[in-house]
Design a protein around this motif. Structure first.
Motif, short mmCIF file in Angstrom:
data_model
loop_
_atom_site.label_atom_id
_atom_site.label_comp_id
_atom_site.label_asym_id
_atom_site.label_seq_id
_atom_site.Cartn_x
_atom_site.Cartn_y
_atom_site.Cartn_z
N GLY A 39 0.63 -1.32 -0.03
CA GLY A 39 0.01 0.04 -0.07
C GLY A 39 0.82 1.21 -0.06
N GLY A 40 0.68 2.17 0.96
CA GLY A 40 1.19 3.68 0.80
C GLY A 40 2.79 3.40 1.14
N LEU A 41 2.99 2.63 2.18
CA LEU A 41 4.73 2.53 2.45
C LEU A 41 5.24 1.47 1.50
N GLY A 42 4.42 0.37 1.14
CA GLY A 42 5.18 -0.60 0.29
C GLY A 42 5.10 -0.20 -1.12
N SER A 43 4.40 0.84 -1.50
CA SER A 43 4.46 1.47 -3.15
C SER A 43 5.78 1.79 -3.37
N PRO A 44 6.46 2.77 -2.63
CA PRO A 44 7.83 3.70 -2.83
C PRO A 44 8.80 2.55 -2.57
N ILE A 45 8.69 1.65 -1.36
CA ILE A 45 9.47 0.64 -1.19
C ILE A 45 9.89 -0.39 -2.37
N ALA A 46 8.74 -0.75 -2.82
CA ALA A 46 8.92 -1.73 -3.82
C ALA A 46 9.52 -1.17 -5.05
N LEU A 47 8.98 0.08 -5.54
CA LEU A 47 9.45 0.68 -6.85
C LEU A 47 11.11 0.66 -6.64
N TYR A 48 11.36 1.45 -5.62
CA TYR A 48 12.94 1.39 -5.28
C TYR A 48 13.74 0.37 -5.33
N LEU A 49 13.26 -0.58 -4.65
CA LEU A 49 14.01 -1.82 -4.43
C LEU A 49 14.23 -2.50 -5.85
N ALA A 50 13.05 -2.44 -6.87
CA ALA A 50 13.12 -2.97 -7.89
C ALA A 50 14.18 -2.25 -8.84
N ALA A 51 14.10 -0.90 -8.79
CA ALA A 51 15.09 -0.14 -9.53
C ALA A 51 16.29 -0.46 -9.22
N ALA A 52 16.72 -0.52 -7.88
CA ALA A 52 17.90 -0.77 -7.30
C ALA A 52 18.43 -2.15 -7.75
N GLY A 53 17.71 -3.00 -8.23
CA GLY A 53 18.40 -4.39 -8.74
C GLY A 53 18.18 -5.31 -7.58
N ILE A 54 17.61 -5.25 -6.53
CA ILE A 54 17.30 -6.31 -5.68
C ILE A 54 17.02 -7.50 -6.41
N GLY A 55 17.63 -8.63 -6.51
CA GLY A 55 17.24 -9.58 -7.11
C GLY A 55 15.87 -10.66 -7.02
N THR A 56 15.69 -10.55 -5.76
CA THR A 56 14.47 -11.34 -5.29
C THR A 56 13.69 -10.46 -4.22
N ILE A 57 12.49 -9.93 -4.57
CA ILE A 57 11.94 -9.18 -3.96
C ILE A 57 10.43 -9.90 -3.48
N GLY A 58 9.93 -10.32 -2.40
CA GLY A 58 8.68 -10.79 -1.81
C GLY A 58 7.68 -9.59 -1.73
N ILE A 59 6.70 -9.89 -1.93
CA ILE A 59 5.58 -8.65 -1.39
C ILE A 59 4.37 -9.41 -1.13
N ALA A 60 3.98 -9.09 0.13
CA ALA A 60 2.75 -9.78 0.70
C ALA A 60 1.71 -8.89 1.11
N ASP A 61 0.25 -9.30 0.64
CA ASP A 61 -0.75 -8.26 0.86
C ASP A 61 -2.12 -9.18 0.44
N ALA A 62 -3.06 -9.20 1.05
CA ALA A 62 -4.11 -9.70 0.65
C ALA A 62 -5.31 -8.90 -0.19
N ASP A 63 -5.09 -7.55 0.07
CA ASP A 63 -5.98 -6.53 -0.38
C ASP A 63 -6.07 -6.34 -1.59
N ARG A 64 -7.07 -6.04 -2.27
CA ARG A 64 -7.28 -5.29 -3.76
C ARG A 64 -7.39 -3.90 -3.98
#
Length: 270
Positions: A39-64
């Motif tokens: 969500g709010g925090l996870g969004s920038p976290i996931a985007l920047y980790l992806a851009a940084a090249g973290i090889g494996t990123i898990g993301i957990a959330d049951a919401d839509r």
């Protein structure tokens, strides 16, 4: 393992940094980070980790994805409304960096599943919006000796610090137990300025990157707070508590349980 020409080009601004270089970028590529909450925090976290090249990123959330999310959850867009957040997030992460391994967990974290979930990762990031989940993440990471970044936001205020079990204070060193239910409202009830999770989430992503690189000073024993109205950061020293119920001298918490009926109050989406 060596960087390919494409990777050298993609990560060139990282490689120019003496604290990173080619060897550091390989550490990031081989790194594994779990983000709990898309969500709010996870969004920038996931985007920047992806851009940084973290090889494996898990993301957990049951919401839509809901229309009300889009004011702050920048990884989602209008066409994603109704889609599982983890799938929406994965699409954006792979669009930034197709070579990533993005592992999705379309479920709420709970005492039954969190230990197996965090076991495969080097670092965990708490992007949740309720005390039940935050205490559970802390307890699982302390018992499993997994370093993690705590983040919290509400209205115009945010906070973050990093826990390395055995080395630093944990969440329960500051808050031994959750407050009574409904005493402190969630963002869905009290509101949050849209840019705030971007600021705190970016700091949390930075901590994960520094941890994987083994460089810089992590937020150990330091609670970093931020107020958007006053545009001020403040650093509050925190210490390990000998009376902490999970990492103190005589711990009383030796196994996981769901605080405050976590299965019903979980709201990871901010």
């Amino acid at each position: 393992m060596k960087l390919t020409e494409e990777q050298i080009n993609r990560y060139s601004r990282h490689i120019l940094l003496k604290e990173v270089g080619g060897k550091g970028q390989l550490k990031l590529i081989n790194g594994r980070v779990l983000v709990i909450g898309a969500g709010g925090l996870g969004s920038p976290i996931a985007l920047y980790l992806a851009a940084a090249g973290i090889g494996t990123i898990g993301i957990a959330d049951a919401d839509r994805v809901d229309l009300s999310n889009l004011q702050r959850q920048i990884i989602h867009s209008t066409p994603d409304v109704g889609k599982a957040k983890v799938l929406s997030a994965k699409e954006k992460m792979l669009a930034i960096n197709p070579e990533l391994n993005v592992v999705t967990y379309e479920t709420w974290v709970c005492a039954e599943n969190i230990q197996s979930m965090i076991a495969d990762y080097d670092f965990v990031i708490d992007g949740t919006d309720n005390f039940a989940a935050k205490f559970l993440i802390n307890d699982a990471c302390v018992l499993g000796r997994k370093p993690y970044s705590h983040g919290g936001i509400l209205q115009f205020d945010g906070q973050t610090f990093t826990v390395s079990p055995g080395e630093s204070p944990c969440y329960r060193c500051i808050f031994p137990e959750p407050p009574p239910k409904d005493v402190i409202p969630t963002c869905s009830r009290a509101g949050v300025i849209g840019v705030l999770p971007g600021i705190i989430g970016t700091l949390q992503a930075t901590e994960a990157i520094k941890f994987l690189l083994g460089t810089g000073d992590l937020l150990h024993g330091r609670l970093l707070t931020y107020n958007a109205l006053r545009m001020r950061f403040r650093e509050v020293p925190i210490r390990k508590s000998p009376k902490c119920p999970i990492c103190g001298d005589n711990p009383t918490i030796t196994e996981l349980k769901d605080e405050l009926d976590a299965l019903t109050v979980c709201d990871l989406g901010h």
